[in-house]
Design a protein around this motif. Structure first.
Motif, PDB file in Angstrom:
ATOM      1  N   GLY A 128      17.219  14.282 -20.811  1.00  0.00           N
ATOM      2  CA  GLY A 128      15.841  13.808 -20.806  1.00  0.00           C
ATOM      3  C   GLY A 128      14.814  14.812 -20.328  1.00  0.00           C
ATOM      4  N   ALA A 129      15.222  15.899 -19.681  1.00  0.00           N
ATOM      5  CA  ALA A 129      14.224  16.849 -19.187  1.00  0.00           C
ATOM      6  C   ALA A 129      13.649  17.651 -20.349  1.00  0.00           C
ATOM      7  N   LYS A 130      12.357  17.928 -20.254  1.00  0.00           N
ATOM      8  CA  LYS A 130      11.715  18.706 -21.309  1.00  0.00           C
ATOM      9  C   LYS A 130      12.375  20.072 -21.434  1.00  0.00           C
ATOM     10  N   GLY A 131      12.716  20.651 -20.291  1.00  0.00           N
ATOM     11  CA  GLY A 131      13.317  21.982 -20.290  1.00  0.00           C
ATOM     12  C   GLY A 131      14.582  22.072 -21.133  1.00  0.00           C
ATOM     13  N   VAL A 143      21.625  25.520  -8.873  1.00  0.00           N
ATOM     14  CA  VAL A 143      21.335  25.436 -10.304  1.00  0.00           C
ATOM     15  C   VAL A 143      19.850  25.116 -10.479  1.00  0.00           C
ATOM     16  N   PRO A 144      19.175  25.751 -11.420  1.00  0.00           N
ATOM     17  CA  PRO A 144      17.771  25.400 -11.648  1.00  0.00           C
ATOM     18  C   PRO A 144      17.638  23.928 -12.040  1.00  0.00           C
ATOM     19  N   PRO A 145      16.565  23.277 -11.570  1.00  0.00           N
ATOM     20  CA  PRO A 145      16.434  21.824 -11.788  1.00  0.00           C
ATOM     21  C   PRO A 145      16.078  21.470 -13.226  1.00  0.00           C
ATOM     22  N   ARG A 146      16.207  20.187 -13.513  1.00  0.00           N
ATOM     23  CA  ARG A 146      15.828  19.659 -14.829  1.00  0.00           C
ATOM     24  C   ARG A 146      14.976  18.417 -14.607  1.00  0.00           C
ATOM     25  N   GLY A 147      13.721  18.494 -15.006  1.00  0.00           N
ATOM     26  CA  GLY A 147      12.822  17.365 -14.841  1.00  0.00           C
ATOM     27  C   GLY A 147      12.808  16.907 -13.400  1.00  0.00           C
ATOM     28  N   ASP A 148      12.808  15.585 -13.213  1.00  0.00           N
ATOM     29  CA  ASP A 148      12.796  15.057 -11.844  1.00  0.00           C
ATOM     30  C   ASP A 148      14.210  14.721 -11.369  1.00  0.00           C
ATOM     31  N   HIS A 149      15.210  15.153 -12.109  1.00  0.00           N
ATOM     32  CA  HIS A 149      16.582  14.934 -11.640  1.00  0.00           C
ATOM     33  C   HIS A 149      16.774  15.628 -10.293  1.00  0.00           C
ATOM     34  N   PRO A 150      17.687  15.112  -9.473  1.00  0.00           N
ATOM     35  CA  PRO A 150      18.021  15.827  -8.236  1.00  0.00           C
ATOM     36  C   PRO A 150      18.495  17.252  -8.551  1.00  0.00           C
ATOM     37  N   VAL A 151      18.345  18.118  -7.567  1.00  0.00           N
ATOM     38  CA  VAL A 151      18.709  19.532  -7.723  1.00  0.00           C
ATOM     39  C   VAL A 151      20.139  19.713  -7.239  1.00  0.00           C
ATOM     40  N   CYS A 172       6.627  33.037  -8.908  1.00  0.00           N
ATOM     41  CA  CYS A 172       7.459  31.951  -8.382  1.00  0.00           C
ATOM     42  C   CYS A 172       7.787  32.101  -6.903  1.00  0.00           C
ATOM     43  N   ARG A 173       7.052  32.957  -6.198  1.00  0.00           N
ATOM     44  CA  ARG A 173       7.358  33.131  -4.769  1.00  0.00           C
ATOM     45  C   ARG A 173       7.384  31.792  -4.038  1.00  0.00           C
ATOM     46  N   ASP A 174       6.402  30.941  -4.292  1.00  0.00           N
ATOM     47  CA  ASP A 174       6.369  29.627  -3.648  1.00  0.00           C
ATOM     48  C   ASP A 174       7.455  28.722  -4.209  1.00  0.00           C
ATOM     49  N   ALA A 175       7.596  28.769  -5.529  1.00  0.00           N
ATOM     50  CA  ALA A 175       8.551  27.853  -6.176  1.00  0.00           C
ATOM     51  C   ALA A 175       9.972  28.058  -5.672  1.00  0.00           C
ATOM     52  N   VAL A 176      10.330  29.284  -5.317  1.00  0.00           N
ATOM     53  CA  VAL A 176      11.713  29.541  -4.888  1.00  0.00           C
ATOM     54  C   VAL A 176      11.862  29.517  -3.364  1.00  0.00           C
ATOM     55  N   SER A 177      10.807  29.060  -2.663  1.00  0.00           N
ATOM     56  CA  SER A 177      10.905  28.915  -1.205  1.00  0.00           C
ATOM     57  C   SER A 177      10.943  27.432  -0.854  1.00  0.00           C
ATOM     58  N   VAL A 178      11.626  27.122   0.217  1.00  0.00           N
ATOM     59  CA  VAL A 178      11.655  25.733   0.674  1.00  0.00           C
ATOM     60  C   VAL A 178      10.291  25.386   1.256  1.00  0.00           C
ATOM     61  N   ARG A 179       9.686  24.334   0.714  1.00  0.00           N
ATOM     62  CA  ARG A 179       8.415  23.832   1.249  1.00  0.00           C
ATOM     63  C   ARG A 179       8.613  22.353   1.556  1.00  0.00           C
ATOM     64  N   PRO A 180       8.814  22.021   2.832  1.00  0.00           N
ATOM     65  CA  PRO A 180       9.105  20.620   3.181  1.00  0.00           C
ATOM     66  C   PRO A 180       8.026  19.685   2.639  1.00  0.00           C
ATOM     67  N   GLY A 181       8.444  18.593   2.041  1.00  0.00           N
ATOM     68  CA  GLY A 181       7.504  17.610   1.526  1.00  0.00           C
ATOM     69  C   GLY A 181       6.933  17.950   0.163  1.00  0.00           C
ATOM     70  N   VAL A 182       7.280  19.122  -0.371  1.00  0.00           N
ATOM     71  CA  VAL A 182       6.769  19.510  -1.686  1.00  0.00           C
ATOM     72  C   VAL A 182       7.912  19.418  -2.694  1.00  0.00           C
ATOM     73  N   ARG A 183       7.601  18.810  -3.816  1.00  0.00           N
ATOM     74  CA  ARG A 183       8.570  18.606  -4.883  1.00  0.00           C
ATOM     75  C   ARG A 183       9.090  19.948  -5.426  1.00  0.00           C
ATOM     76  N   GLN A 184      10.280  19.933  -5.999  1.00  0.00           N
ATOM     77  CA  GLN A 184      10.819  21.134  -6.640  1.00  0.00           C
ATOM     78  C   GLN A 184       9.985  21.500  -7.856  1.00  0.00           C
ATOM     79  N   SER A 185       9.964  22.787  -8.194  1.00  0.00           N
ATOM     80  CA  SER A 185       9.243  23.233  -9.390  1.00  0.00           C
ATOM     81  C   SER A 185      10.176  23.090 -10.579  1.00  0.00           C
ATOM     82  N   SER A 186       9.823  22.179 -11.473  1.00  0.00           N
ATOM     83  CA  SER A 186      10.784  21.826 -12.513  1.00  0.00           C
ATOM     84  C   SER A 186      10.100  21.252 -13.739  1.00  0.00           C
ATOM     85  N   VAL A 187      10.599  21.615 -14.908  1.00  0.00           N
ATOM     86  CA  VAL A 187      10.165  20.946 -16.141  1.00  0.00           C
ATOM     87  C   VAL A 187      11.389  20.395 -16.849  1.00  0.00           C
TER      88      VAL A 187
END
Ligand code: FES
Ligand SMILES: [Fe+2]
Lengths: 158, 428
Positions: free
Chosen positions: B198-201, B250-258, B413-428
């Protein structure tokens, strides 16, 4: 389900069975062509070229987008040099070699030759070098360790 | 290819080896917390880095990890009784506490101090998240506790399973770094697996089979970026972090868990694959958790009461040529985890890398081996501490993003590949 055949995985994937893997000599790669795209890259490539290689050939840059052998001054015909090559390896430390990168890259694209770009991170120019190589290199490695170039060539049996 | 000497160097992790010393600089998953659920739980055998150990939990709930074999005459303490603050050998009743200290030798007179001179080698065992982590190195080199995001999100956001893999740890790890196999081996699951579909990616994955790769160093390991064509003027990037020695996401897919893995050597011919799924900002749904327990996604269905997969090499992984023909499963083996395990185990217990014919697309693997070799040799020859032990090395994420063609994933992607508490994973 129970394995019933001698060739089923449970038997085949043991250390004892691994001895029976055919031990024929493995042919070297048909050739890597290594292109140093700027001055510092050429120094690195010179050091690597001094080691023993099976079929790899090494080139420097002429500063005008043309390519020459590491020894000698005459420029070479890039397309002819790519004859029979498995891979072109582009080595850069800065975006200075953009014209040579484009020249080699276009020939590779036309011939379907695999391309690998290795950017040795000597400082500020490295990310620009990555951007320069991105259109041409199917694989790009940004590294602080020039020995990675030898490691890649060794892994490819160059 | 790799020379036989280098292959030996990288694959052997016993106490007297260079890689073994490297692994002994990290906290490693030793057990799932569920294996020692409560005070006085039965002891559990643990083999890690070619050392036979026993883990137990005393009456106060403290965890212990020590030599499996009794100091008296070498009986396995697995038969022992856990009670009254210690583990008592079933043979002649010698009793040990969680530090391995012998606290009672019944044959000695009362008031004897004999036992104070008897201690089994023991290692710290600490619960962080759903995992019990062990440190098998020298106490003075002990690093900070693990900081990986999946063990620090609230319990309802994370799930970890494990499975036994009958191969050397390195060929298992290499599967985690090599994302080029996903479009082939796991292609069926991109369309059907409840934790993938189901993920667009996925569309980008399935419509471009010749990704370009970029490999960049991170403080603790590598980022491996795979880029595929997306809409006009854009690339779809999948970024896989590796943190030394053996953690991949593994890189994420949509809103699926990582999801991701920790590949832990049991001995030189076996490893544990710790497999996690987590969502940085929301609880896992009941359906997601059930799917994970049922062996979907990257998890496995294990033989009840064990961590051995139901599909294993003794039954040819329940290979089904009909689903291979139909394309439902590219290899005919069901499930992503066992698709990987079947092929990695088929290479033999320790694959002979002197026979490989690598291609440039394997550069992530080439670079990872190079980093492992360098770190192991620097530690052995100069005592240099290896990368990957610092908390900031471990606070990394995977990402799946669409970027304009001219942008570098490393910079964008510096931010996308860093842990940011409370921020969703970067994913399509
Ligand atoms: S062997 Fe354990 S008490 Fe004798
Ligand atoms: Fe896989």
């Amino acid at each position: 389900m129970r394995p019933v055949l001698l060739n089923s995985c449970a038997r085949a994937a043991t250390a004892a069975e691994a001895r029976f893997r055919i031990d024929a000599p493995i042919v070297p790669s048909r050739g890597a062509r290594v292109f140093a795209l700027d001055g510092p890259a050429e120094e690195i490539v010179r050091r690597i070229a001094a080691r023993p290689w099976a079929t790899a050939r090494f080139f420097g840059h002429a500063g005008d987008g043309r390519v020459r052998p590491l020894v000698g001054v005459s420029t070479v015909d890039i397309s002819a040099e790519l004859d029979g090559a498995d891979v072109a390896v582009l080595v850069a430390t800065s975006p200075d070699g953009a014209r040579a990168a484009a020249a080699v890259g276009e020939h590779c694209r036309a011939r379907g030759t695999m391309t690998a770009g290795l950017v040795v991170d000597g400082g500020a120019g490295a990310l620009d070098a990555v951007a320069m190589l991105r259109p041409y290199a199917r694989v790009l490695l940004l590294t602080g360790d020039e020995d990675d170039i030898a490691a890649v060539l060794t892994a490819l049996r160059a | 290819m790799l020379t036989s000497e280098l292959n030996e160097l990288l694959t052997r992790t016993g106490p007297d080896t260079a890689m073994g010393q490297l692994f002994r600089r990290y906290w490693l998953p030793a057990l799932l917390a569920e294996e020692l659920p409560e005070p006085d739980s039965p002891p559990v055998r643990v083999k890690l880095l070619s050392e036979r150990l026993i883990a137990f939990r005393d009456s106060h709930g403290r965890y212990g990890l020590m030599d499996e074999f009794c100091a008296h005459r070498g009986a396995s303490l697995w038969f022992g009784r856990v009670a009254e603050g210690g583990l008592r050998c079933a043979y002649h009743g010698w009793k040990y506490d969680v530090t391995g200290q012998c606290v009672e030798v019944p044959s000695e007179p009362d008031n004897s101090s004999f036992c104070s001179n008897v201690k089994l080698r023991s290692y710290p065992l600490v619960r962080v998240g759903d995992i019990l982590w062990a440190y098998l190195g020298e106490p003075e080199n002990q690093p900070p506790l693990p900081e990986f995001e999946f063990v620090h999100v609230p319990a309802e956001q994370t799930f970890t399973s494990k499975r036994w893999q009958e191969s050397n740890w390195l060929q298992a790890l290499e599967g985690g770094i090599d994302s080029s196999h996903v479009s082939w081996l796991h292609s069926g699951q991109l369309k059907t697996d409840p934790l993938f579909k189901g993920a667009k990616g996925n569309q980008y994955n399935l419509s471009d089979f010749k990704p370009f790769f970029e490999v960049a160093e991170s403080p603790g390991g590598l980022f491996v970026g795979a880029r595929r064509n997306a809409e006009d003027g854009h690339y779809y990037w999948r970024i896989t972090p590796w943190v030394m020695p053996s953690f991949t996401v593994v890189p994420p897919r949509g809103d699926h868990p990582v999801h991701g893995h920790f590949w832990v050597p049991i001995d030189d011919e076996n490893c544990w694959v710790y497999t996690f799924d987590y969502h940085p900002v929301r609880a896992l749904t009941a359906q997601e958790r059930q799917a994970m327990m049922d062996g979907f996604g990257v998890h496995s269905e294990n033989i009840p009461g064990t961590y051995r997969p139901v599909q294993n090499k003794d039954n040819d992984y329940l290979m089904d040529r009909a689903t291979q023909r139909s394309g439902e499963n590219f290899s005919g083996v069901r499930g992503i985890a066992i698709q990987d395990a079947s092929l990695q185990e088929s290479m033999g217990p320790i694959v002979d890398r002197s026979k490989e014919r690598l291609v440039p697309a394997d550069s992530g693997i080439i670079k990872a081996r190079q980093k492992l070799r360098r770190a192991a040799v620097a530690l052995r020859d100069h005592g240099t501490p290896p990368p990957g032990t610092e908390p900031e090395h471990q606070r990394v994420r995977s990402a799946a993003v669409v970027l304009p063609r001219h942008e570098s994933f490393i910079e964008s992607c510096r931010d996308a590949v860093s842990v940011r508490p409370g921020v969703r994973q970067s994913s399509v």
